[in-house]
Each structure stands twice: as structure tokens, then as C-alpha cells.
Design a protein around this motif. Structure first.
Motif: not given
Length: 453
Positions: A331-337
């Protein structure tokens, strides 16, 4: 087209040179030098482009027309349009892929218990190297606690022989998903290779003259996209989004998700060690937000290191094998899409490295076993080629290591050693400058279907 134009320019060059050498036109040396150089350069480039374009034109390519130097030029391709039979094959494959992705069937579900909170999900990215895949599946079959796991095979190539191999698995629950934007299903259009895409190595000036699709979007090194390289990053991002956000069986799973590839090979105690690592992470390494089960070190000492793990900043080139994420880290990674999808690097792991450095509030910090539990068998693939693509030689070496290690496996506890990682500068590898790739990648997260072209 380009060939004719090249001959025309060569003819013009001949006339210019003849006149330049004549005594009557000595002044042309100063006035026509720049023009002569330009014509020579253009002749060479356009003849090269003709050769490259002619090789790349698919069977369904139409005539291509563009204007340059006051002339309208057209490619008359001699390659035939797709036959109805070929079109039917592509249609059939797309229908089957859609059905797999829609139905989300879990095979062997009746023979094993339902997915638990602490169950391990293994997501395996598969292309078409079935010999490697057989060895990976064989190693999984010998792994302890594998019956509690869910295997998800994520494909970017549809082949019945591969499907039959996966359907023969009987040691755990199995699911197949299919990346729907593959080169196989889009051979003559983006995300595959459109016949009017710019050849990789032409200059942006020539691309502008040709008016090819992506003329304005070369990568940082001046090269244009190659579908076979962009597909791997697209596939990785799609399957991660699919597993964490969309599949009914996994979208609410809070446990560990292990990312494998078809040319990996696992040690029999890899799940046992993985669970010890997760327990140690929670107890002793609060900032460890990612795990890795493999290393690329050729010196392995199980007698000394079987029960040891190291913690350090995550490095893409060292810790990308057997990558393990949980829902919180994802969920933290996907914030940096946007960072991931627009970074000019065709490698998914280098793109993760980039967002760790530039976007994530908590940088990726890894726990990795000193004695690896996952090995790489690939002698051929995206970055490597070899006359002999059978993995037998590498597998023999791995098997010798594991045979020796057998009595040192299944440690009761792990000893943690904290290491100070090197501050490695970020350097993009390119291959990801095309805006269409950016939009497709972002769409996979934001689900804006059919908006990437």
C-alpha cells in the motif's frame, strides 16, 4: 520507400560531388559543404532505417506514407495481411485469457485447507521457458509446508503445454492469471510493436521526419521503446496490483506474498525459513519492510550461515530474487505509482529502488538470509543469451550445494546481523521513455481501462 529515397539522395550526391570537383564550381565547396554533409548523413540513415523497418514490419502492416524533402513517400509492403485463421487464433487466445481472469478458479481447493492469515502466497511470473518452469515446480513439490500455500502463476504467454504442466500440480492449491496486454495478444499494436513505431536506434531528427508514433518520446539515451523489454515491467506491476487489489482470494490477505520467476529454484526449507524471518522481523527489525529469500553470491556456506540473516537497505540488483511483500508495504509502494510508472527504466526492480530513494517515507529495508533459499537458474532470457538454454549445468551446481546443506537446514532460530548498506547512486537504465508505457502502467493501478492508447 526509404531505399528509393536513399538512391535519390545518392544520385544527388553524385551530381554535387561531380560539380564540386569541377573547376567551374569551386565556390560550391564553401556554399554547399553543409548541404553535402547533410545529404550524406541522411542517405546513410535512411538506408539503415529502410533495412530496420523492413525487418520489423509485421504481416498485417499497412502502407506507410510520410512527407520529406518536398516529396511524399510510401512503403509498399509485400507482406500479406493476417489470414482469417491467424486472426481466429488471436481471438481464441484472448477469449481464453479473459475467461481465466474472470473465473479466478483455484485448482485442488477441495484437497487442502482454506487460505489462512499466515498462509504464504507464491506468485510466479511465467513467460515461455517451460524447461525452467518444470524444475521450479519440481523444487516446490519437495518443499516442506507447501501444502498450505497458494501458487499463483502469472502468464504473459498463452500455451497449452504450459497450462497442462500447471494443471498437473497436485501438492497445493493453484491459480492461473494472464497479463492481458502482452506482446502475444497485441503483436502489431501497442503494447506490442506497432508497425509505425520508431525503430530503436534512429535519431530523433529522423524519427521526426518519419513521423513515427513515438518520435517525441525517446528514452534518456535517445533510444525508442522495445516491446520485449517494456513487457516485463508492465507484467510485474500488473500482477502485483492484481494480487493485492483485485483477486477475491488474495485482496484481503494480510500475510506474506513471495514473488518468484520461472527460472528460480527453491530450497526445501524456504517456507520454514521465511516464517522464521517474519517472526524475527516483527520482534527485532521494526524498519524491515521487505524480505528477500535469494542472493547472487556464488560462495555459499550453509554449515556456517544456515541460521543467519542480514538486515540492510534494499538494493535492487542484490535483493530482487524471492522478493517478499505484505499488504502494508504494498500500500505504501502503490502510493508512488506515478514515480514507478514514469521513471525511465524498463526494470521493475530498479524502479522500486528509485521510489525507495525518492518517494517512500519509509525506505525499503530488507532482511535476507546469509545462505540463500532461492536460486537463479536462468542461462537464457531477457538479459542473457546462450547457445544452450537448458539449465542442467546450473542446476547441477545448485543441487550439489543443497545436498551438502541438507543437514544444516531447518534452523530453530535466526541470528540477525545488521549491515550498513552502501549509498549507491541512482542511474536509470532507460528503455521507458514512451508516454504510452507510462499511461498503461498507471492505468493498471487506477483501472482506467482503454485509456492508454
Amino acid at each position: 520507400m526509404f531505399k528509393v529515397m536513399g538512391f535519390q539522395i545518392c544520385s544527388l550526391l553524385g551530381n554535387c560531388i561531380s560539380q564540386l570537383w569541377s573547376g567551374r564550381n569551386k565556390r560550391l565547396w564553401s556554399g554547399g559543404g553543409v548541404l553535402l554533409f547533410f545529404l550524406m548523413l541522411t542517405s546513410i540513415q535512411l538506408n539503415f532505417i529502410w533495412s530496420t523497418y523492413h525487418q520489423q514490419l509485421p504481416k498485417s502492416s499497412p502502407n506507410i506514407t510520410f512527407s520529406a524533402f518536398g516529396m511524399e513517400l510510401s512503403v509498399q509492403t509485400t507482406k500479406s495481411i493476417h489470414t482469417n485463421k491467424t486472426s481466429d487464433i488471436f481471438y481464441s487466445i484472448n477469449q481464453k485469457i479473459a475467461q481465466y481472469n474472470r473465473e479466478q478458479i483455484i485448482h485442488n481447493q477441495q484437497n487442502f485447507e482454506a487460505l489462512r492469515t499466515d498462509s504464504v502466497i507464491l506468485v510466479i511470473q511465467v513467460h515461455n521457458r517451460i524447461s525452467y518452469l518444470r524444475y521450479l515446480i519440481g523444487s516446490l513439490a519437495k518443499s516442506s509446508n507447501i501444502s498450505q500455500a497458494l501458487l499463483i502463476f502469472s502468464h504473459d504467454y498463452y500455451e497449452e503445454e504450459i497450462n497442462d504442466l500447471i494443471k498437473s500440480i497436485n501438492f497445493c492449491k493453484v491459480m492461473q492469471i494472464f497479463y492481458p496486454y502482452s506482446i502475444q495478444t497485441h503483436p502489431n499494436e501497442f503494447p506490442g510493436s506497432d508497425p509505425n513505431d520508431c525503430p530503436r536506434d534512429i535519431s530523433s531528427e529522423v524519427a521526426f521526419v518519419l513521423n513515427c508514433n513515438n518520435a517525441l518520446n525517446p528514452d534518456i539515451y535517445g533510444h525508442y521503446r522495445e516491446a520485449k523489454f517494456t513487457q516485463t515491467k508492465h507484467h510485474w506491476w500488473w500482477k502485483a496490483n492484481r494480487v493485492f487489489n483485485e483477486l477475491e482470494v488474495t485482496k484481503n490477505h494480510e500475510g506474506l506474498v513471495v514473488f518468484l520467476e520461472e527460472d528460480h529454484y527453491v530450497a526445501e526449507d524456504f517456507i520454514h525459513v521465511l516464517k522464521l524471518m517474519e517472526r524475527s522481523r516483527k520482534a527485532n527489525c521494526a524498519n524491515c519492510n521487505i524480505l528477500s529469500l535469494g542472493t547472487y553470491s556464488r560462495i555459499v556456506n550453509y554449515k556456517k550461515d544456515s541460521d543467519k540473516v542480514e538486515t540492510l537497505p534494499w538494493i535492487s540488483s542484490k535483493h530482487n530474487m524471492g522478493l517478499v511483500l505484505n499488504k502494508s508495504t504494498w500500500m505504501n509502494i502503490v502510493k508512488c505509482t506515478d514515480y514507478f510508472c514514469t521513471y525511465d527504466d524498463y526494470n521493475w526492480d530498479w524502479s522500486l529502488q528509485y521510489i525507495s530513494k525518492t518517494c517512500l517515507k519509509e525506505k525499503l529495508y530488507v532482511m535476507v538470509p546469509s545462505a540463500p533459499r532461492i536460486f537463479h537458474t536462468g542461462e537464457c532470457g531477457l538479459h542473457h543469451s546462450n547457445n544452450n538454454c537448458e539449465p542442467t549445468k546450473v542446476l547441477s551446481r545448485i543441487q550439489r550445494i543443497l545436498d551438502f546443506a541438507k543437514s544444516y537446514m531447518y534452523p530453530n532460530n535466526l541470528t540477525i546481523k545488521q549491515r550498513i548498506g552502501k549509498n549507491i547512486p541512482i542511474r536509470a537504465n532507460g528503455g521507458w521513455g514512451d508516454k504510452r508505457d507510462h499511461k498503461l502502467c498507471i492505468m493498471m493501478t487506477r483501472q482506467q481501462e482503454n485509456q492508454y492508447c
